[in-house]
Write an enzyme that holds these catalytic residues in place. Structure first.
Site, PDB file in Angstrom:
ATOM      1  N   GLN A 267     -19.089 -10.900  11.722  1.00 24.74           N
ATOM      2  CA  GLN A 267     -17.634 -11.012  11.629  1.00 24.74           C
ATOM      3  C   GLN A 267     -17.151 -10.420  10.296  1.00 24.74           C
ATOM      4  O   GLN A 267     -17.782 -10.640   9.262  1.00 24.74           O
ATOM      5  CB  GLN A 267     -17.208 -12.471  11.721  1.00 24.74           C
ATOM      6  CG  GLN A 267     -17.536 -13.122  13.056  1.00 24.74           C
ATOM      7  CD  GLN A 267     -16.579 -12.720  14.172  1.00 24.74           C
ATOM      8  OE1 GLN A 267     -15.639 -11.969  13.974  1.00 24.74           O
ATOM      9  NE2 GLN A 267     -16.843 -13.213  15.367  1.00 24.74           N
TER      10      GLN A 267
ATOM     11  N   GLU B 155     -27.570 -11.348  24.029  1.00 23.77           N
ATOM     12  CA  GLU B 155     -26.896 -10.245  23.329  1.00 23.77           C
ATOM     13  C   GLU B 155     -27.555  -8.925  23.741  1.00 23.77           C
ATOM     14  O   GLU B 155     -28.766  -8.853  23.907  1.00 23.77           O
ATOM     15  CB  GLU B 155     -27.010 -10.493  21.813  1.00 23.77           C
ATOM     16  CG  GLU B 155     -26.842  -9.315  20.913  1.00 23.77           C
ATOM     17  CD  GLU B 155     -25.439  -8.697  20.931  1.00 23.77           C
ATOM     18  OE1 GLU B 155     -24.443  -9.428  20.944  1.00 23.77           O
ATOM     19  OE2 GLU B 155     -25.381  -7.454  20.939  1.00 23.77           O
TER      20      GLU B 155
ATOM     21  N   CYS C 227     -11.212 -11.524  20.801  1.00 17.40           N
ATOM     22  CA  CYS C 227     -10.469 -10.762  19.789  1.00 17.40           C
ATOM     23  C   CYS C 227      -9.369  -9.943  20.448  1.00 17.40           C
ATOM     24  O   CYS C 227      -8.754  -9.113  19.790  1.00 17.40           O
ATOM     25  CB  CYS C 227     -11.416  -9.871  18.986  1.00 17.40           C
ATOM     26  SG  CYS C 227     -12.385  -8.790  20.020  1.00 17.40           S
TER      27      CYS C 227
ATOM     28  N   CYS D 236       0.822  -1.212   0.000  1.00 19.16           N
ATOM     29  CA  CYS D 236       0.000   0.000   0.000  1.00 19.16           C
ATOM     30  C   CYS D 236       0.856   1.263   0.000  1.00 19.16           C
ATOM     31  O   CYS D 236       1.791   1.383   0.784  1.00 19.16           O
ATOM     32  CB  CYS D 236      -0.878  -0.039   1.252  1.00 19.16           C
ATOM     33  SG  CYS D 236      -1.851   1.422   1.464  1.00 19.16           S
TER      34      CYS D 236
ATOM     35  N   CYS E 249      -1.218   5.824   7.113  1.00 21.65           N
ATOM     36  CA  CYS E 249      -2.585   5.392   7.446  1.00 21.65           C
ATOM     37  C   CYS E 249      -2.595   4.546   8.721  1.00 21.65           C
ATOM     38  O   CYS E 249      -1.664   3.790   8.989  1.00 21.65           O
ATOM     39  CB  CYS E 249      -3.109   4.566   6.272  1.00 21.65           C
ATOM     40  SG  CYS E 249      -4.699   3.800   6.560  1.00 21.65           S
TER      41      CYS E 249
ATOM     42  N   CYS F  19      -7.878   0.457  -0.679  1.00 25.08           N
ATOM     43  CA  CYS F  19      -7.496  -0.198   0.571  1.00 25.08           C
ATOM     44  C   CYS F  19      -7.382  -1.689   0.278  1.00 25.08           C
ATOM     45  O   CYS F  19      -8.370  -2.333  -0.076  1.00 25.08           O
ATOM     46  CB  CYS F  19      -8.509   0.063   1.675  1.00 25.08           C
ATOM     47  SG  CYS F  19      -8.049  -0.823   3.166  1.00 25.08           S
TER      48      CYS F  19
HETATM   49  C1  LIG Z   1     -17.241  -9.981  19.469  1.00 25.10           C
HETATM   50  S1  LIG Z   1     -18.964  -9.775  19.227  1.00 25.10           S
HETATM   51  C2  LIG Z   1     -19.482 -11.443  19.059  1.00 25.10           C
HETATM   52  C3  LIG Z   1     -20.727 -11.676  18.273  1.00 25.10           C
HETATM   53  C4  LIG Z   1     -21.011 -13.079  17.806  1.00 25.10           C
HETATM   54  N1  LIG Z   1     -20.668 -14.081  18.770  1.00 25.10           N
HETATM   55  C5  LIG Z   1     -20.368 -13.377  16.471  1.00 25.10           C
HETATM   56  O1  LIG Z   1     -19.473 -14.216  16.369  1.00 25.10           O
HETATM   57  O2  LIG Z   1     -20.784 -12.765  15.478  1.00 25.10           O
HETATM   58  C6  LIG Z   1     -19.481  -9.268  20.780  1.00 25.10           C
HETATM   59  C7  LIG Z   1     -20.964  -9.012  20.908  1.00 25.10           C
HETATM   60  O3  LIG Z   1     -21.249  -8.736  22.273  1.00 25.10           O
HETATM   61  C8  LIG Z   1     -22.277  -7.753  22.355  1.00 25.10           C
HETATM   62  N2  LIG Z   1     -22.193  -7.221  23.728  1.00 25.10           N
HETATM   63  C9  LIG Z   1     -21.396  -6.260  24.226  1.00 25.10           C
HETATM   64  N3  LIG Z   1     -21.554  -6.173  25.563  1.00 25.10           N
HETATM   65  C10 LIG Z   1     -22.464  -7.108  25.915  1.00 25.10           C
HETATM   66  C11 LIG Z   1     -23.009  -7.517  27.171  1.00 25.10           C
HETATM   67  N4  LIG Z   1     -22.658  -6.955  28.311  1.00 25.10           N
HETATM   68  N5  LIG Z   1     -23.897  -8.525  27.152  1.00 25.10           N
HETATM   69  C12 LIG Z   1     -24.288  -9.120  25.998  1.00 25.10           C
HETATM   70  N6  LIG Z   1     -23.800  -8.777  24.778  1.00 25.10           N
HETATM   71  C13 LIG Z   1     -22.886  -7.775  24.745  1.00 25.10           C
HETATM   72  C14 LIG Z   1     -21.950  -6.825  21.216  1.00 25.10           C
HETATM   73  O4  LIG Z   1     -23.090  -6.098  20.838  1.00 25.10           O
HETATM   74  C15 LIG Z   1     -21.489  -7.819  20.139  1.00 25.10           C
HETATM   75  O5  LIG Z   1     -22.582  -8.244  19.345  1.00 25.10           O
END
Ligand SMILES: C[S@@+](CC[C@H](N)C(=O)[O-])C[C@H]1O[C@@H](n2cnc3c(N)ncnc32)[C@H](O)[C@@H]1O
Length: 459
Positions: free
Chosen positions: A289, A339, A414, A77, A83, A165
């Site tokens: 994701q 969630e 992550c 890039c 960036c 990008c």
């Molecule tokens: C890393 S993502 C994982 C989503 C899903 N497992 C996936 O693989 O697509 C984390 C998720 O946790 C939710 N989140 C954040 N804080 C939370 C909480 N205290 N309780 C429940 N969900 C929460 C976010 O909105 C998000 O959708």
């Protein structure tokens, strides 16, 4: 110069790089004082210019590479040096995978204080470019008054204008070009975050890799979006696969990109993608994701660690749009997904429905509130999966899940630092981490996703 600090801003020094920071930067010492050097590699000897000095550390910029690492490559890039989107594009890909694994090992031993954990080699991508299905870019104006769209420079809010990008799908480049043309031709005002004025704040582009469907979201500072039919026509006529154009309203003075309100300008309000055999409807506000190819690998690892036989009850905490829940549902008796975002749960319910899945139940709320309620209601999970955001799990949730004595906990993360912290807490609570599989979802950046398997050590 402060006597206790051996480096001075704007001065040049020679430094040997012997460590790796969590943003992929090189770390070295000058008279025992820590200096972080972005784009420097372990083993290199570098001439640096000190650009920032803090009490306990400083930042240096590479002026000259005196001894180069064999892992250094020419970044693809043109704007990589400015960036803030990628930070390890100067490393060959195999070495990227190696340092990601090393970071996990360092975190779990230093922060989690864990021993005897098997950390596998990072599962890499076939091609670490053009892998992202979503981009969200700020829109602004440069010193010449021209519209700029791109990532912020590292540790700043200066937008680095971008044409290509290499980690995004090519469609994002096409959308950016059209947006710039439309803004210029119609004299639309980009957002000015200092004065909280102007109209266009961010552009979000999402592409469903398996179906080719594209969604464009224009984030505006208020309801007004002048010349919108012109914009809709431009996108419809020029963007292959476009099937959803949405205005998202965010009139708050905030760094949060998306507001709560969405207005459909054209097409459908969701796009559809597949992970494995499962179909997903994705709305502008829902989490999905960003690397769908590696996601399938990640989810299969979750399934493998869960070792389901069809008899188990599973809790899937932080379930997003229910993607992991659906993967688990095929092999479990019942899956409860929790969630915090109501729209994501609506999508999750719909996703279960369109996939003909009948053994899932989705609950809106915080995992740390809703999982204890499920347990109080007499639900007992054999396996608990957690996939929290970067900050990791709430300690109340960790106490609650360990106290409910599942056979296994599968932790998807992550962020290796918060993963290590939480694995340390779970270890104290009787859950031993057996193995961790790093999966590279974010090539050319320092991020790494992990799946950890924990079992109850009291059994
Ligand atoms: C890393 S993502 C994982 C989503 C899903 N497992 C996936 O693989 O697509 C984390 C998720 O946790 C939710 N989140 C954040 N804080 C939370 C909480 N205290 N309780 C429940 N969900 C929460 C976010 O909105 C998000 O959708």
């Amino acid at each position: 110069m402060n006597r206790s600090i051996p480096v001075e801003k704007n001065k040049e020094y020679i430094i040997e790089i012997n460590g790796l920071g969590c943003e992929g930067e090189g770390v070295g010492k000058i008279d025992n004082f820590t200096v972080f050097v972005p784009q420097a590699i372990v083993g290199e000897k570098i001439k640096v210019k000190i650009v920032k000095v803090k009490k306990n550390y400083a930042y240096g910029r590479v002026i000259e590479i005196i001894e180069s690492s064999p892992h250094r490559i020419e970044p693809v890039c043109d704007i990589y040096n400015r960036c803030g989107g990628c930070n390890i594009q100067h490393l060959d890909y195999n070495f990227q995978l190696e340092i990601k694994k090393q970071r996990v090992i360092d975190c779990i031993s230093r922060m989690g204080k864990l021993k005897d954990v098997v950390v596998h080699s990072t599962i890499g991508m076939k091609q670490p470019y053009r892998y992202r299905n979503k981009v969200q870019l700020p829109v602004g104006v440069n010193e010449k008054g021209e519209t700029v769209i791109g990532f912020y420079a590292p540790r700043s809010h200066n937008i680095i204008d971008m044409k290509i990008c290499y980690i995004q799908d090519k469609i994002a480049d096409d959308v950016i070009l059209i947006m710039k043309k439309w803004i210029k031709n119609n004299k639309i005002k980009p957002y000015d975050e200092i004065h909280h004025s102007g109209i266009i704040r961010h552009i979000m582009v999402r592409k469903a890799f398996k179906t080719g469907e594209v969604m464009v979201v224009i984030v505006t500072n208020g309801n007004s979006l002048p010349c919108k039919s012109d914009l809709v026509n431009l996108l419809k006529d020029n963007i292959e696969g476009i099937c959803s154009i949405v205005q998202n309203i965010n009139d708050k003075k905030t760094n949060v990109i998306l507001g709560r309100q969405c207005k459909l300008l054209w097409g459908k309000d969701t796009i559809t993608d597949y992970i494995g055999r499962f179909k997903f409807n994705i709305s502008p506000l829902s989490f999905f994701q960003v690397n769908p190819v590696q996601t399938e690998i990640l989810y299969n690892k979750v399934l493998e660690y869960a070792e389901l036989t069809g008899e188990e009850t599973v809790f899937d905490a932080y379930c997003g749009t229910g993607t992991i829940s659906l993967f688990l549902s095929e092999k479990a008796k019942k899956v409860y997904g929790v969630e915090i975002i109501p729209e994501a749960i609506k999508n999750a319910v719909k996703n279960a429905e369109i996939n003909g899945v009948v053994n899932t139940e989705f609950i809106v709320g915080k995992s740390e509130d809703e999982i204890p309620k499920l347990i109080k209601d007499g639900k007992k999970a054999d396996v608990i999966v957690v996939d929290p955001p970067r900050k990791g799990c709430d300690e109340k949730l960790l106490n609650c899940i360990a106290g409910s004595l599942p056979k296994k906990i599968v932790y998807v993360s992550c962020d290796p630092s918060t993963l290590a912290r939480d694995l340390g807490i779970l270890n104290e609570l009787g859950y031993k981490t057996i193995e961790i599989q790093p999966v590279d979802m974010f090539g050319n950046t320092a991020h790494v996703e992990n799946v950890a398997l924990l079992v109850c050590s009291n059994k």
